[in-house]
Structures are given as C-alpha cells and as structure tokens.
Design an enzyme around this catalytic site. Structure first.
Site, PDB file in Angstrom:
ATOM      1  N   HIS A 126     -11.589   0.669 -52.696  1.00 30.75           N
ATOM      2  CA  HIS A 126     -11.235  -0.425 -51.789  1.00 30.75           C
ATOM      3  C   HIS A 126      -9.717  -0.455 -51.627  1.00 30.75           C
ATOM      4  CE1 HIS A 126     -15.326  -2.089 -53.020  1.00 30.75           C
ATOM      5  NE2 HIS A 126     -15.408  -1.641 -51.782  1.00 30.75           N
ATOM      6  N   GLY A 127      -9.277  -0.437 -50.384  1.00 35.28           N
ATOM      7  CA  GLY A 127      -7.853  -0.309 -50.107  1.00 35.28           C
ATOM      8  C   GLY A 127      -7.012  -1.376 -50.771  1.00 35.28           C
ATOM      9  N   ASP A 128      -7.573  -2.561 -50.926  1.00 35.73           N
ATOM     10  CA  ASP A 128      -6.796  -3.661 -51.505  1.00 35.73           C
ATOM     11  C   ASP A 128      -6.979  -3.778 -53.017  1.00 35.73           C
ATOM     12  OD1 ASP A 128      -9.420  -4.424 -51.387  1.00 35.73           O
ATOM     13  OD2 ASP A 128      -9.031  -6.472 -50.684  1.00 35.73           O
ATOM     14  N   ASN A 187     -17.836   1.486 -50.333  1.00 35.10           N
ATOM     15  CA  ASN A 187     -18.847   1.303 -51.374  1.00 35.10           C
ATOM     16  C   ASN A 187     -20.119   0.652 -50.819  1.00 35.10           C
ATOM     17  OD1 ASN A 187     -19.657   1.754 -54.029  1.00 35.10           O
ATOM     18  ND2 ASN A 187     -19.200  -0.366 -54.618  1.00 35.10           N
ATOM     19  N   ARG A 188     -20.300   0.721 -49.495  1.00 38.01           N
ATOM     20  CA  ARG A 188     -21.561   0.327 -48.844  1.00 38.01           C
ATOM     21  C   ARG A 188     -22.017   1.416 -47.885  1.00 38.01           C
ATOM     22  NH1 ARG A 188     -19.896  -2.750 -51.840  1.00 38.01           N
ATOM     23  NH2 ARG A 188     -19.821  -5.019 -51.832  1.00 38.01           N
ATOM     24  N   HIS A 227     -12.166  -0.420 -59.855  1.00 42.93           N
ATOM     25  CA  HIS A 227     -12.015  -1.523 -58.911  1.00 42.93           C
ATOM     26  C   HIS A 227     -11.220  -2.645 -59.559  1.00 42.93           C
ATOM     27  CE1 HIS A 227     -15.202  -0.176 -55.994  1.00 42.93           C
ATOM     28  NE2 HIS A 227     -15.440   0.607 -57.027  1.00 42.93           N
ATOM     29  N   TYR A 287     -24.541  -9.134 -58.496  1.00 45.08           N
ATOM     30  CA  TYR A 287     -24.886  -9.403 -57.098  1.00 45.08           C
ATOM     31  C   TYR A 287     -25.304  -8.090 -56.457  1.00 45.08           C
ATOM     32  CZ  TYR A 287     -20.125  -7.780 -56.118  1.00 45.08           C
ATOM     33  OH  TYR A 287     -18.976  -7.042 -56.048  1.00 45.08           O
ATOM     34  N   GLU A 309     -14.586  -2.671 -63.190  1.00 43.12           N
ATOM     35  CA  GLU A 309     -13.661  -3.687 -62.690  1.00 43.12           C
ATOM     36  C   GLU A 309     -12.631  -3.878 -63.784  1.00 43.12           C
ATOM     37  OE1 GLU A 309     -14.008  -4.957 -59.722  1.00 43.12           O
ATOM     38  OE2 GLU A 309     -16.100  -4.540 -59.220  1.00 43.12           O
TER      39      GLU A 309
END
Ligand SMILES: *[C@@H]1O[C@H](CO)[C@@H](O)[C@H](O)[C@H]1NC(C)=O
Ligand SMILES: *[C@@H]1O[C@H](CO)[C@@H](O)[C@H](O)[C@H]1NC(C)=O
Ligand SMILES: *[C@@H]1O[C@H](CO)[C@@H](O)[C@H](O)[C@H]1NC(C)=O
Ligand SMILES: [Zn+2]
Length: 494
Positions: A126-128, A187-188, A227, A287, A309
């Site tokens: 994820h870029g952020d 990631n989707r 992440h 989730y 994470e």
C-alpha cells in the site's frame, strides 16, 4: 454456578466491545471493512478511497527522512555493489508508471538454483504504508554486515535464498496514497478462491501480474508482506466463503499459527497486544477481504505467506524507523531461519533412474500439497513442531510412499525414492524360488504330489519371510517414532 452461565454473555459483550474499539484500526490497516459482500466495486477502490479520506493528509513534514523512489532505487543498486558476493539485484516487472520493481536476492549463491528453501519479503504493498520499504533495506544491510560474524545471518545466507522487494507499489508511494497509479488496492487484485471478480487477466494490474509471475518462477517456501496501521501477524484465510467476519482457517491453520506466533513472540511487543491474543489473527476473523495476496500465495504457489502489520501508525516520523527495525529484527530473522531450523525437508528421487523428480508432498489430515522443485526434487514443508505427521510423497507415474515422522523442535530430513508405477512383480519371484534352473519342462517329469509339496513349502517359506519383514518394519517404525528429536541432517530414505 452462576458464573459459568454468565460467561458466554460476558464473552459476547467483550467481543462486541472489541469489535467496536478496533474499527478505526481495522479500517486503517489491511483495507477496511467492505460493507457489501460483492467485491465488484473494490476493483475501482471506492471503499478504500473513502477510507483514505479518513486518513490524515501526508504532509511534506511526514515524508522528510524517508527514501524517495529514486533514493530507494539507488540504495538497492548500491547494496548490490557493496554486497556483490552474497546478492544480486533484479527487477520483477514495472509499475503502471514504468518504475522497475527492484528486488534483492541474498544468498551465498545468488541467482543459482540450490536444494534450499526460498523466502520473500514484500514491502510497501500500500503506497501510504512506507515503513516496510525502509525496514527491508535495514534487513538487507544488516545481513550483509553480519553474515561473516553472526550465526543467524550466516545460516540465512548459506542455507536459504532470501528475496526482498522493498516496494511493490512505488507509484502509490509517490502519489502518497494506498492504491497504485490506477488507484487499485493491490491487496485486493489477486484472483480470489471464493469470488471470480479478479479472474479477468485483462484487468489485472501490472504490479499484481509481476508478483504472480515471480511466485510461479521462484518456488518460494514462505513469505511475508509488510503493512502498517496495526501491530499484528495476520494469517490465512483472508476471507470467508459466506463473507461473514469469522474465524476461517485454511488447511494449514496450525502451521500458520505457529509461524505467526514465531513472528509475534520474537517481536519487541507484538505479542503483548490487547487487541489480538498473542499478537496474531486469522484474516477473516479480523475482517474479511477478497483478492488478497496471502491466500493466492498459499493456494497457487504453495508459499506460506503472512501479512504483517508492523506499525500502529501507518506513516510514523522517519526518526522512529530505526526503532521499528530493531523491534522487528529478530522476528524477521527467526521467520526466515525457521525455514531451515524446523519442518520436514528432503528430496524426491525416482527409483528407476536415480534422478530427482518434481513430486509433491502431502501431510495426512492436511488438505494441501506442496511441490518439490524441478531442478533438485527438493521440498521444504513447514509444520508446527512437537507432534508426529504422516507424510506422503507422490508423483504421476510412480507409486506414492508414506512414512511417519515425529517432528521435534529441529528440522527433520526425509528423502523419498519412488518406484515407477509399471514395475512388474508378477511371476518372477516364484520362478526364482524354483531353485533349480528350472523351466516348465523340467518340472513336468516330477510326480504331481511332489510338486504340490514343494509348492506348499515355498508358500510357507514365503509367508515366514513376509512375517519377518513386517515385524522388522514395525520395529523400525517404532524406533523412528521413539526418536523425539531426530538428528537434523541425517537423511532417512523411504
Ligand atoms: C565474500 O567475500 C568475503 C571477503 O572478500 C569472503 O571472505 C567471503 O567468503 C565471501 N563470501 C562468499 C559467500 O563468497
Ligand atoms: C509497543 O511499543 C510501542 C513503543 O515502541 C508502543 O507505542 C506500543 O503501544 C506498544 N504496543 C503494545 C501492544 O504494547
Ligand atoms: C504443483 O504442481 C502441479 C503440477 O505441475 C500444479 O498443477 C500445481 O499447481 C502445483 N501446486 C503448487 C502449490 O504449486
Ligand atoms: Zn496495507
């Protein structure tokens, strides 16, 4: 007496509280709750975009101290030169905007095939979430600086092939947002086991395609993507069939819990989490997401992937990066080293030619297969230690072979030699048992009764030998099982 009956109620209350308390964090990390079970709109990132708006703006101040894409690329090339004898750098493809996706391979024989397990780390999916790309460069530097003096570093360099992709999403990083240049959440974007939305190859993002090809090429045993937004080691499955938020374990649930716990327990404080027991979580319980990378790795690559994470804050101050690296250092090293230090390893050979074959390996009671490599027939099966497993090696055209291993804390080495399917066993032994250089002609002269008696004698002798053989096997099996800690490197061929 009243307490046990209250317990379920209390549990529900606690779970509800937890669920509510953890909502914002969830939304910040792997991707956020998708209200609709349909995943059609995910492709276009509508749900993640609304999430992004909840995120604080990424200011110049926050970016200061982080490597730019250009600086990361130079760092990777510098690394390749500085640590030339234990690494190579290569690109696995290009981003939408044409940035090469640079990877580093660390090994004493980089770029060569060996009968060794391979591990991959992927950062900045994820870029952020930029912490991973910084931490992964620290890992590479540390290995380069220490492989001649630190035993764990030496073990990794000598016995594994470690591949590091610091940034899977350089465009998203440059744009300071989650998705790639097409604003797709990578990631989707992987094909999903439950829903066909991502099955159309034409719509697949170049970054995703590059990862999928990489996995097909390199034969990874395990991996992890990094992440930010929470502190937890997340393991498959990512989603559940009915899209409900629930514990949805994959066939290797136990193996994954072992791996995730290894990471969490080796971390500075991940295992102390109040939100996640032991600092680990099943993806679908946290989730559910669909099209995630880790499930695809496991199903289609035989690669055991965790989603890590590693920072509650997605974009912490650059001054905290070194601390975060130190907090994750032992986890990262132990996870990679576990590919060598634990599990069942070996090679599969063909009995007729003596050559290695790319057979596959199954463990009784676990509905998943891993493949041996084509070049050396080597396989590397991670398994939770401290119990016995029945392992079956098979290959088309050969008879499968099974054996039981007691897996202790250390790795077990187990080679298989498979007999070709067509091996003939028909009348040959009986004929040889004739003793005399007999053919059918010489027998015809003997009285029928005598021949009959001989036959009975032979059968008796055969029966006796069979009984002896079975007894011997049983003893061997018992003796093997009694070895609680089989020596790590002594091959047992079955
Ligand atoms: C790398 O180079 C160093 C120093 O030149 C040498 O001692 C070491 O053995 C080399 N390592 C490998 C894996 O070739
Ligand atoms: C872990 O330590 C960091 C400080 O480095 C702190 O911010 C965080 O809250 C701690 N997390 C847990 C679960 O203890
Ligand atoms: C194992 O090999 C078979 C046959 O080539 C292939 O169909 C399968 O996808 C492979 N499985 C994994 C997990 O790589
Ligand atoms: Zn993420």
């Amino acid at each position: 007496m009243a307490i046990p009956r209250l317990r379920p109620l209390l549990l529900v209350a606690v779970l509800l509280l937890r669920a509510f308390a953890s909502l914002p964090t969830q939304a910040a990390a792997r991707g956020g709750l998708d209200p609709s079970p349909g995943i059609a709109d995910r492709k276009h990132g509508s749900s993640s975009r609304s999430l992004l708006q909840d995120q604080p703006e990424i200011t110049e101040e926050m970016v200061r101290g982080y490597m730019s894409n250009f600086e990361l690329e130079s760092a990777i090339q510098d690394f390749g030169r500085r640590c030339a004898n234990i690494s190579r750098t290569y690109s696995i493809g290009k981003s939408v905007n044409g940035s090469p996706l640079w990877a580093i391979e660390i090994s004493d024989k980089p770029g060569q095939r060996e009968a060794e397990p391979a591990f991959k780390f992927i950062g900045n999916v994820h870029g952020d979430e930029p912490v991973g790309r910084e931490v992964l460069m620290q890992l590479a530097y540390w290995l380069c600086d220490n492989y001649l003096k630190d035993p764990l570093a030496a073990l990794i360099v000598e016995n594994t092939h470690l591949h590091i992709l610091p940034s899977m999403n350089p465009d998203g990083f440059a744009l300071r947002r989650r998705g790639n240049a097409n604003n797709v959440d990578l990631n989707r974007d992987f094909p999903d086991q439950f829903f066909p939305n991502n099955d159309d190859i034409k719509h697949r993002q170049p970054e995703t395609r590059a990862i999928m090809n990489w996995i097909k090429q390199e034969h990874f045993t395990a991996s992890a993507s990094l992440h930010g937004g929470a502190l937890v080691a997340n393991y498959p499955w990512d989603g559940s069939r009915d899209t409900r938020k629930q514990y949805y374990g994959c066939p290797d649930d136990k193996t994954f819990r072992y791996m995730a716990s290894l990471y969490s327990q080796s971390h500075y404080n991940m295992s102390l989490s109040k939100e996640f027991e032991g600092g680990i979580t099943n993806g679908a319980l946290w989730y559910p997401i669909y099209g995630g990378m880790q499930d695809w790795n496991y199903i289609h690559g035989g690669c055991f992937e965790l989603t890590l994470e590693i920072s509650d804050v997605k974009w912490p101050k650059a001054s905290e990066l070194l601390v975060i690296w130190k907090q994750n250092k032992m986890s990262m090293l132990n996870l990679v080293a576990s590919l060598v230090k634990t599990g069942v390893h070996g090679r599969i050979f063909a009995a007729d030619t003596g050559r290695p074959i790319p057979g596959s390996l199954m463990v009784k009671g676990i509905d998943s297969k891993i493949n041996a490599s084509g070049s050396f027939g080597d396989y590397h099966r991670i398994l939770a230690p401290g119990q016995s497993y029945e392992v079956v090696a098979s290959m088309e055209g050969y008879r499968p072979k099974r054996t039981r291993v007691m897996l202790g804390r250390e790795a077990t080495n187990l080679d298989f030699i498979l007999d070709p399917d067509g091996a003939v066993r028909r009348t040959k032994p009986l004929r040889n048992d004739c003793g005399c250089s007999c053919n059918d002609n010489s027998n015809t002269g003997k009285p029928f009764l005598l021949r009959e008696a001989y036959l009975w004698l032979y059968l008796l002798a055969l029966f006796f030998l069979l009984a002896l053989y079975l007894l011997f096997r049983r003893r061997m099996a018992l003796r093997l099982a009694a070895h609680r800690h089989p020596p790590p490197k002594r091959p047992v061929a079955v």
